[in-house]
Write a protein that holds these residues in place. Structure first.
Motif, PDB file in Angstrom:
ATOM      1  N   VAL A  83       0.723  -1.279  -0.115  1.00  0.00           N
ATOM      2  CA  VAL A  83      -0.020  -0.039  -0.187  1.00  0.00           C
ATOM      3  C   VAL A  83       0.873   1.219  -0.065  1.00  0.00           C
ATOM      4  O   VAL A  83       1.536   1.339   0.835  1.00  0.00           O
ATOM      5  CB  VAL A  83      -0.913  -0.150   1.232  1.00  0.00           C
ATOM      6  CG1 VAL A  83      -1.725   1.333   1.177  1.00  0.00           C
ATOM      7  CG2 VAL A  83      -1.735  -1.238   1.217  1.00  0.00           C
ATOM      8  N   ASP A  84       0.652   2.031  -0.909  1.00  0.00           N
ATOM      9  CA  ASP A  84       1.365   3.320  -1.247  1.00  0.00           C
ATOM     10  C   ASP A  84       2.729   3.030  -0.944  1.00  0.00           C
ATOM     11  O   ASP A  84       3.639   3.950  -0.287  1.00  0.00           O
ATOM     12  CB  ASP A  84       0.924   4.468  -0.164  1.00  0.00           C
ATOM     13  CG  ASP A  84      -0.663   4.545  -0.300  1.00  0.00           C
ATOM     14  OD1 ASP A  84      -1.058   4.470  -1.416  1.00  0.00           O
ATOM     15  OD2 ASP A  84      -1.226   5.002   0.783  1.00  0.00           O
ATOM     16  N   THR A  85       3.480   2.422  -1.529  1.00  0.00           N
ATOM     17  CA  THR A  85       5.116   1.936  -1.427  1.00  0.00           C
ATOM     18  C   THR A  85       5.542   1.789  -2.757  1.00  0.00           C
ATOM     19  O   THR A  85       6.916   2.052  -2.892  1.00  0.00           O
ATOM     20  CB  THR A  85       5.066   0.732  -0.430  1.00  0.00           C
ATOM     21  OG1 THR A  85       4.456   0.930   0.753  1.00  0.00           O
ATOM     22  CG2 THR A  85       6.577   0.277  -0.306  1.00  0.00           C
ATOM     23  N   ASN A  87       5.710   3.505  -5.337  1.00  0.00           N
ATOM     24  CA  ASN A  87       6.404   4.634  -5.799  1.00  0.00           C
ATOM     25  C   ASN A  87       7.847   4.597  -5.157  1.00  0.00           C
ATOM     26  O   ASN A  87       8.708   5.458  -5.653  1.00  0.00           O
ATOM     27  CB  ASN A  87       5.915   5.781  -5.811  1.00  0.00           C
ATOM     28  CG  ASN A  87       5.377   6.411  -4.397  1.00  0.00           C
ATOM     29  OD1 ASN A  87       5.614   5.500  -3.482  1.00  0.00           O
ATOM     30  ND2 ASN A  87       4.973   7.384  -4.236  1.00  0.00           N
ATOM     31  N   GLU A 113      -2.333   2.340  -4.980  1.00  0.00           N
ATOM     32  CA  GLU A 113      -1.603   3.351  -4.928  1.00  0.00           C
ATOM     33  C   GLU A 113      -2.452   4.547  -5.336  1.00  0.00           C
ATOM     34  O   GLU A 113      -3.766   4.315  -5.826  1.00  0.00           O
ATOM     35  CB  GLU A 113      -0.463   3.526  -6.260  1.00  0.00           C
ATOM     36  CG  GLU A 113       0.829   2.759  -5.938  1.00  0.00           C
ATOM     37  CD  GLU A 113       1.950   3.584  -4.937  1.00  0.00           C
ATOM     38  OE1 GLU A 113       1.526   4.531  -5.080  1.00  0.00           O
ATOM     39  OE2 GLU A 113       2.501   2.709  -4.263  1.00  0.00           O
ATOM     40  N   TYR A 114      -2.120   5.821  -5.235  1.00  0.00           N
ATOM     41  CA  TYR A 114      -2.799   6.774  -5.519  1.00  0.00           C
ATOM     42  C   TYR A 114      -3.147   7.158  -6.981  1.00  0.00           C
ATOM     43  O   TYR A 114      -2.383   7.075  -7.885  1.00  0.00           O
ATOM     44  CB  TYR A 114      -2.672   8.244  -4.873  1.00  0.00           C
ATOM     45  CG  TYR A 114      -2.857   8.350  -3.314  1.00  0.00           C
ATOM     46  CD1 TYR A 114      -3.892   8.701  -2.894  1.00  0.00           C
ATOM     47  CD2 TYR A 114      -1.894   7.627  -2.388  1.00  0.00           C
ATOM     48  CE1 TYR A 114      -4.455   8.700  -1.520  1.00  0.00           C
ATOM     49  CE2 TYR A 114      -2.298   7.798  -1.086  1.00  0.00           C
ATOM     50  CZ  TYR A 114      -3.489   8.068  -0.595  1.00  0.00           C
ATOM     51  OH  TYR A 114      -3.485   8.219   0.569  1.00  0.00           O
ATOM     52  N   GLY A 122      -2.886  12.375  -0.374  1.00  0.00           N
ATOM     53  CA  GLY A 122      -1.897  11.532  -1.131  1.00  0.00           C
ATOM     54  C   GLY A 122      -0.612  12.413  -1.520  1.00  0.00           C
ATOM     55  O   GLY A 122      -0.761  13.777  -1.141  1.00  0.00           O
ATOM     56  N   ARG A 128       2.867  10.446  -8.303  1.00  0.00           N
ATOM     57  CA  ARG A 128       1.883   9.216  -8.325  1.00  0.00           C
ATOM     58  C   ARG A 128       2.209   8.334  -9.540  1.00  0.00           C
ATOM     59  O   ARG A 128       2.608   8.808 -10.591  1.00  0.00           O
ATOM     60  CB  ARG A 128       0.742   9.770  -8.529  1.00  0.00           C
ATOM     61  CG  ARG A 128       0.109  10.721  -7.061  1.00  0.00           C
ATOM     62  CD  ARG A 128      -1.230  11.027  -7.512  1.00  0.00           C
ATOM     63  NE  ARG A 128      -1.602  11.826  -6.108  1.00  0.00           N
ATOM     64  CZ  ARG A 128      -2.658  12.001  -5.473  1.00  0.00           C
ATOM     65  NH1 ARG A 128      -3.789  11.575  -6.106  1.00  0.00           N
ATOM     66  NH2 ARG A 128      -2.802  12.938  -4.520  1.00  0.00           N
ATOM     67  N   GLN A 155      -7.748   6.068  -4.838  1.00  0.00           N
ATOM     68  CA  GLN A 155      -6.643   5.223  -5.096  1.00  0.00           C
ATOM     69  C   GLN A 155      -7.077   4.072  -5.974  1.00  0.00           C
ATOM     70  O   GLN A 155      -8.300   3.910  -6.196  1.00  0.00           O
ATOM     71  CB  GLN A 155      -6.168   4.402  -3.920  1.00  0.00           C
ATOM     72  CG  GLN A 155      -5.500   5.486  -2.854  1.00  0.00           C
ATOM     73  CD  GLN A 155      -5.409   4.821  -1.581  1.00  0.00           C
ATOM     74  OE1 GLN A 155      -6.378   4.599  -0.675  1.00  0.00           O
ATOM     75  NE2 GLN A 155      -4.099   4.608  -0.885  1.00  0.00           N
TER      76      GLN A 155
END
Length: 163
Positions: A83-85, A87, A113-114, A122, A128, A155
């Motif tokens: 999750v959100d990693t 990038n 991801e966003y 975000g 992004r 997301q």
């Protein structure tokens, strides 16, 4: 968790676990017969997770110190949540190859991801990741796109399977 088929007794990893928000929820979902591996590259985050699991009295979570290229996950995982990693990965194909190696056949990877559409919370828009970039990296790592989830407002979630 439903999109990844995570159930009681599952072995799962929270890759880039941060402070453990999803780790705690995964631990409750898999129950005492399951196992959660909370992986992060930062010792401070792993310490935070350890304090949280102690406070929550969870005995089914193990913290794992990874590197930016190798999450060092155990074999035989049912699912990995990222999750959100994505990038932050310096070499995303290498990381996803390691993730694929840790999965049992039919194991799933969920990447959240966003979006670049709209605003909301975000990271900045230029930070992004377009979902097609994630899909290409996952395919290059030997994972197959199983589905795209659209239930998140800001997301996207891509679910991949190990053949």
């Amino acid at each position: 968790m439903d999109a990844l088929g995570i159930a009681d007794g599952a072995r799962v990893a929270d890759l880039g676990a941060g402070g453990g928000y999803f780790t705690i929820r995964l631990a409750r979902r898999v129950g005492p017969n399951g196992r959660v591996y909370a992986e992060d590259v930062q010792d401070e985050m792993l310490g935070s997770i350890r304090r949280r699991i102690e406070r929550e009295q969870l005995t089914n979570v193990e913290t794992v110190k990874g590197t930016f290229d190798d999450p060092t996950l155990p074999d035989g995982l049912d699912a990995v949540l990222i999750v959100d990693t994505f990038n932050a990965f310096e070499r995303p194909i290498t990381v996803l190859q390691r993730v694929r190696e840790s999965l049992k056949p039919g194991g799933r990877v969920g990447i959240i991801e966003y979006t670049k559409e709209g605003h909301g919370p975000g990271p900045a828009m230029e930070e992004r990741i377009d979902p097609d970039v994630v899909i290409r990296a996952a395919r290059a790592a030997g994972l197959q796109l199983a589905k795209r989830e659209t239930f998140l407002r800001y997301q996207y979630m891509l679910v991949f399977e190990k053949p």
